[in-house]
Motif scaffolding. Structure first.
Motif, PDB file in Angstrom:
ATOM      1  N   ARG A 176      -4.295  25.742   0.952  1.00  0.00           N
ATOM      2  CA  ARG A 176      -5.680  26.203   1.042  1.00  0.00           C
ATOM      3  C   ARG A 176      -5.851  27.319   0.024  1.00  0.00           C
ATOM      4  NH1 ARG A 176      -8.397  28.835   6.527  1.00  0.00           N
ATOM      5  NH2 ARG A 176     -10.483  29.244   5.658  1.00  0.00           N
ATOM      6  N   LEU A 177      -6.761  27.151  -0.909  1.00  0.00           N
ATOM      7  CA  LEU A 177      -6.959  28.123  -1.973  1.00  0.00           C
ATOM      8  C   LEU A 177      -8.018  29.140  -1.551  1.00  0.00           C
ATOM      9  CD1 LEU A 177      -5.809  28.614  -4.825  1.00  0.00           C
ATOM     10  CD2 LEU A 177      -7.791  27.373  -5.732  1.00  0.00           C
ATOM     11  N   LEU A 178      -7.692  30.420  -1.727  1.00  0.00           N
ATOM     12  CA  LEU A 178      -8.557  31.492  -1.239  1.00  0.00           C
ATOM     13  C   LEU A 178      -8.697  32.607  -2.256  1.00  0.00           C
ATOM     14  CD1 LEU A 178      -6.528  31.301   1.920  1.00  0.00           C
ATOM     15  CD2 LEU A 178      -8.996  31.309   2.205  1.00  0.00           C
ATOM     16  N   GLN A 179      -9.810  33.316  -2.151  1.00  0.00           N
ATOM     17  CA  GLN A 179     -10.025  34.538  -2.919  1.00  0.00           C
ATOM     18  C   GLN A 179     -10.032  35.695  -1.922  1.00  0.00           C
ATOM     19  OE1 GLN A 179     -10.231  34.439  -6.258  1.00  0.00           O
ATOM     20  NE2 GLN A 179     -10.349  36.660  -6.485  1.00  0.00           N
ATOM     21  N   LEU A 180      -9.205  36.699  -2.177  1.00  0.00           N
ATOM     22  CA  LEU A 180      -9.086  37.843  -1.267  1.00  0.00           C
ATOM     23  C   LEU A 180      -9.589  39.114  -1.942  1.00  0.00           C
ATOM     24  CD1 LEU A 180      -8.031  39.386   1.247  1.00  0.00           C
ATOM     25  CD2 LEU A 180      -5.790  39.447   0.121  1.00  0.00           C
ATOM     26  N   GLN A 181     -10.439  39.847  -1.234  1.00  0.00           N
ATOM     27  CA  GLN A 181     -10.808  41.190  -1.669  1.00  0.00           C
ATOM     28  C   GLN A 181      -9.706  42.125  -1.153  1.00  0.00           C
ATOM     29  OE1 GLN A 181     -14.924  42.403  -1.097  1.00  0.00           O
ATOM     30  NE2 GLN A 181     -15.498  40.261  -0.764  1.00  0.00           N
ATOM     31  N   GLU A 182      -8.699  42.335  -1.976  1.00  0.00           N
ATOM     32  CA  GLU A 182      -7.498  43.045  -1.553  1.00  0.00           C
ATOM     33  C   GLU A 182      -7.801  44.448  -1.041  1.00  0.00           C
ATOM     34  OE1 GLU A 182      -4.607  42.985  -4.668  1.00  0.00           O
ATOM     35  OE2 GLU A 182      -4.142  40.863  -4.400  1.00  0.00           O
ATOM     36  N   ASP A 183      -8.692  45.169  -1.721  1.00  0.00           N
ATOM     37  CA  ASP A 183      -8.998  46.538  -1.313  1.00  0.00           C
ATOM     38  C   ASP A 183      -9.563  46.582   0.103  1.00  0.00           C
ATOM     39  OD1 ASP A 183      -8.143  47.375  -3.751  1.00  0.00           O
ATOM     40  OD2 ASP A 183     -10.132  47.686  -4.603  1.00  0.00           O
ATOM     41  N   MET A 184     -10.391  45.596   0.442  1.00  0.00           N
ATOM     42  CA  MET A 184     -10.998  45.552   1.770  1.00  0.00           C
ATOM     43  C   MET A 184      -9.940  45.338   2.854  1.00  0.00           C
ATOM     44  SD  MET A 184     -13.951  42.972   3.276  1.00  0.00           S
ATOM     45  CE  MET A 184     -15.163  43.437   2.042  1.00  0.00           C
ATOM     46  N   LEU A 185      -9.044  44.369   2.629  1.00  0.00           N
ATOM     47  CA  LEU A 185      -8.007  44.091   3.620  1.00  0.00           C
ATOM     48  C   LEU A 185      -7.007  45.241   3.709  1.00  0.00           C
ATOM     49  CD1 LEU A 185      -6.750  42.162   5.659  1.00  0.00           C
ATOM     50  CD2 LEU A 185      -5.505  41.085   3.773  1.00  0.00           C
ATOM     51  N   GLN A 186      -6.638  45.806   2.574  1.00  0.00           N
ATOM     52  CA  GLN A 186      -5.680  46.911   2.562  1.00  0.00           C
ATOM     53  C   GLN A 186      -6.229  48.124   3.312  1.00  0.00           C
ATOM     54  OE1 GLN A 186      -4.303  47.791  -1.407  1.00  0.00           O
ATOM     55  NE2 GLN A 186      -2.304  48.442  -0.627  1.00  0.00           N
ATOM     56  N   ALA A 187      -7.512  48.395   3.133  1.00  0.00           N
ATOM     57  CA  ALA A 187      -8.140  49.517   3.834  1.00  0.00           C
ATOM     58  C   ALA A 187      -8.162  49.272   5.340  1.00  0.00           C
ATOM     59  CB  ALA A 187      -9.558  49.732   3.313  1.00  0.00           C
ATOM     60  N   ARG A 188      -8.417  48.027   5.739  1.00  0.00           N
ATOM     61  CA  ARG A 188      -8.442  47.702   7.167  1.00  0.00           C
ATOM     62  C   ARG A 188      -7.047  47.849   7.785  1.00  0.00           C
ATOM     63  NH1 ARG A 188      -9.935  48.070  10.720  1.00  0.00           N
ATOM     64  NH2 ARG A 188      -9.757  46.121  11.853  1.00  0.00           N
ATOM     65  N   LEU A 189      -6.018  47.407   7.068  1.00  0.00           N
ATOM     66  CA  LEU A 189      -4.661  47.466   7.603  1.00  0.00           C
ATOM     67  C   LEU A 189      -4.161  48.900   7.776  1.00  0.00           C
ATOM     68  CD1 LEU A 189      -2.956  44.473   5.771  1.00  0.00           C
ATOM     69  CD2 LEU A 189      -3.176  44.764   8.248  1.00  0.00           C
ATOM     70  N   GLN A 190      -4.743  49.833   7.046  1.00  0.00           N
ATOM     71  CA  GLN A 190      -4.344  51.231   7.193  1.00  0.00           C
ATOM     72  C   GLN A 190      -4.681  51.765   8.583  1.00  0.00           C
ATOM     73  OE1 GLN A 190      -6.061  53.400   3.914  1.00  0.00           O
ATOM     74  NE2 GLN A 190      -4.684  52.493   2.402  1.00  0.00           N
ATOM     75  N   ALA A 191      -5.568  51.077   9.286  1.00  0.00           N
ATOM     76  CA  ALA A 191      -5.946  51.502  10.628  1.00  0.00           C
ATOM     77  C   ALA A 191      -5.002  50.951  11.703  1.00  0.00           C
ATOM     78  CB  ALA A 191      -7.381  51.056  10.939  1.00  0.00           C
ATOM     79  N   ALA A 192      -4.043  50.108  11.318  1.00  0.00           N
ATOM     80  CA  ALA A 192      -3.107  49.548  12.296  1.00  0.00           C
ATOM     81  C   ALA A 192      -2.225  50.656  12.858  1.00  0.00           C
ATOM     82  CB  ALA A 192      -2.250  48.465  11.652  1.00  0.00           C
ATOM     83  N   PRO A 193      -2.039  50.710  14.189  1.00  0.00           N
ATOM     84  CA  PRO A 193      -1.193  51.756  14.777  1.00  0.00           C
ATOM     85  C   PRO A 193       0.278  51.535  14.465  1.00  0.00           C
ATOM     86  CG  PRO A 193      -1.839  50.176  16.454  1.00  0.00           C
ATOM     87  CD  PRO A 193      -2.583  49.799  15.204  1.00  0.00           C
ATOM     88  N   SER A 194       1.061  52.592  14.566  1.00  0.00           N
ATOM     89  CA  SER A 194       2.500  52.500  14.325  1.00  0.00           C
ATOM     90  C   SER A 194       3.181  51.826  15.505  1.00  0.00           C
ATOM     91  CB  SER A 194       3.092  53.891  14.126  1.00  0.00           C
ATOM     92  OG  SER A 194       4.508  53.827  14.121  1.00  0.00           O
ATOM     93  N   GLU A 195       4.206  51.026  15.217  1.00  0.00           N
ATOM     94  CA  GLU A 195       4.935  50.352  16.288  1.00  0.00           C
ATOM     95  C   GLU A 195       5.710  51.344  17.155  1.00  0.00           C
ATOM     96  OE1 GLU A 195       7.862  47.640  14.801  1.00  0.00           O
ATOM     97  OE2 GLU A 195       8.693  49.097  13.409  1.00  0.00           O
ATOM     98  N   SER A 196       5.901  52.566  16.663  1.00  0.00           N
ATOM     99  CA  SER A 196       6.591  53.579  17.466  1.00  0.00           C
ATOM    100  C   SER A 196       5.669  54.169  18.531  1.00  0.00           C
ATOM    101  CB  SER A 196       7.122  54.703  16.573  1.00  0.00           C
ATOM    102  OG  SER A 196       6.051  55.374  15.924  1.00  0.00           O
ATOM    103  N   GLY A 197       4.354  53.931  18.395  1.00  0.00           N
ATOM    104  CA  GLY A 197       3.408  54.515  19.346  1.00  0.00           C
ATOM    105  C   GLY A 197       2.768  53.527  20.292  1.00  0.00           C
ATOM    106  N   VAL A 198       2.852  52.237  19.984  1.00  0.00           N
ATOM    107  CA  VAL A 198       2.229  51.230  20.845  1.00  0.00           C
ATOM    108  C   VAL A 198       3.030  49.933  20.769  1.00  0.00           C
ATOM    109  CG1 VAL A 198       0.667  50.436  19.022  1.00  0.00           C
ATOM    110  CG2 VAL A 198       0.045  50.051  21.401  1.00  0.00           C
ATOM    111  N   ALA A 199       3.161  49.270  21.898  1.00  0.00           N
ATOM    112  CA  ALA A 199       3.848  47.976  21.923  1.00  0.00           C
ATOM    113  C   ALA A 199       2.985  46.944  21.203  1.00  0.00           C
ATOM    114  CB  ALA A 199       4.100  47.537  23.361  1.00  0.00           C
ATOM    115  N   LEU A 200       3.619  46.044  20.482  1.00  0.00           N
ATOM    116  CA  LEU A 200       2.890  45.049  19.706  1.00  0.00           C
ATOM    117  C   LEU A 200       1.913  44.256  20.565  1.00  0.00           C
ATOM    118  CD1 LEU A 200       2.358  43.469  17.113  1.00  0.00           C
ATOM    119  CD2 LEU A 200       4.384  42.089  17.612  1.00  0.00           C
ATOM    120  N   ALA A 201       2.354  43.834  21.731  1.00  0.00           N
ATOM    121  CA  ALA A 201       1.503  43.011  22.597  1.00  0.00           C
ATOM    122  C   ALA A 201       0.284  43.765  23.115  1.00  0.00           C
ATOM    123  CB  ALA A 201       2.318  42.476  23.779  1.00  0.00           C
TER     124      ALA A 201
END
Length: 199
Positions: free
Chosen positions: A44-69
């Motif tokens: 599947r061929l896709l175009q990604l706005q990398e800056d948008m996704l990278q900025a969103r992923l910065q909001a992911a919590p650390s695994e040391s502070g919350v269980a993945l599930a």
């Protein structure tokens, strides 16, 4: 804390819409100057706005502070079949603190399927772009840059089963006939955080 978690859950649909907006299906690569190395004809061929996704992923919590599930952060990824899979995501460093300081551009994440709770994924952003490896048995798939060394936002989502690896030839006399493939395990491992220290 409970109110914050409830608020994040209430906003999850809005976040997911924004994340899927970072991806767009395309018919052909926007550039023809890159070196295409993927050994598969089905993707599947896709175009990604990398800056948008990278900025969103910065909001992911650390695994040391919350269980993945229990992570309140959810992310949608495009699958090779043309649909979307939703995952809970935590920031999951794979380098020691000193090495991570030397290479701040390398960010790694661990993800667990919401739409398919048996799916486990590893995601990363590096100088080479975004990568995803989604482990879910026979439907394991990858998302990789379409071109090697050219970050123009073109990506391919493809199943592991469609990847044409180099053909293997056994050169050991008498052993090839005794070779048996191990049975595929249906159990997905890797959700538990393990920390190893070496001397």
């Amino acid at each position: 804390m409970k109110k914050l978690a409830l608020a994040l859950l209430a906003l999850a649909p809005l976040f997911l819409t924004a994340q899927s907006a970072a991806w767009q299906d395309i018919e052909q690569p926007l550039s023809s100057s890159g070196k295409h190395l993927l050994q598969t004809e089905t993707y599947r061929l896709l175009q990604l706005q990398e800056d948008m996704l990278q900025a969103r992923l910065q909001a992911a919590p650390s695994e040391s502070g919350v269980a993945l599930a229990q992570s309140p952060f959810q992310l949608q990824l495009p699958n090779p079949a043309g649909g979307w899979d939703t995952f809970r995501v935590v920031n999951s460093p794979v380098m020691g603190e000193g090495l991570a300081r030397q290479f701040p551009g390398i960010q790694t994440y661990l993800a667990k399927g919401v739409s398919n709770p048996r799916a486990l994924a590893r995601l990363d952003f590096t100088a080479q772009g975004f990568h995803a490896m989604v482990l879910q048995g026979a439907d394991t798939y990858f998302i990789d840059p379409y071109y090697h060394g050219l970050r123009d936002g073109t990506y391919a989502a493809y199943y592991k089963r469609d990847y044409a690896s180099a053909e293997f030839e056994c050169h050991t006399d008498g052993l090839a006939a005794d070779h048996h493939e191990p049975a595929a395990s249906s159990q997905v491992l890797g959700e538990e955080l393990r920390i190893y220290r070496t001397a």
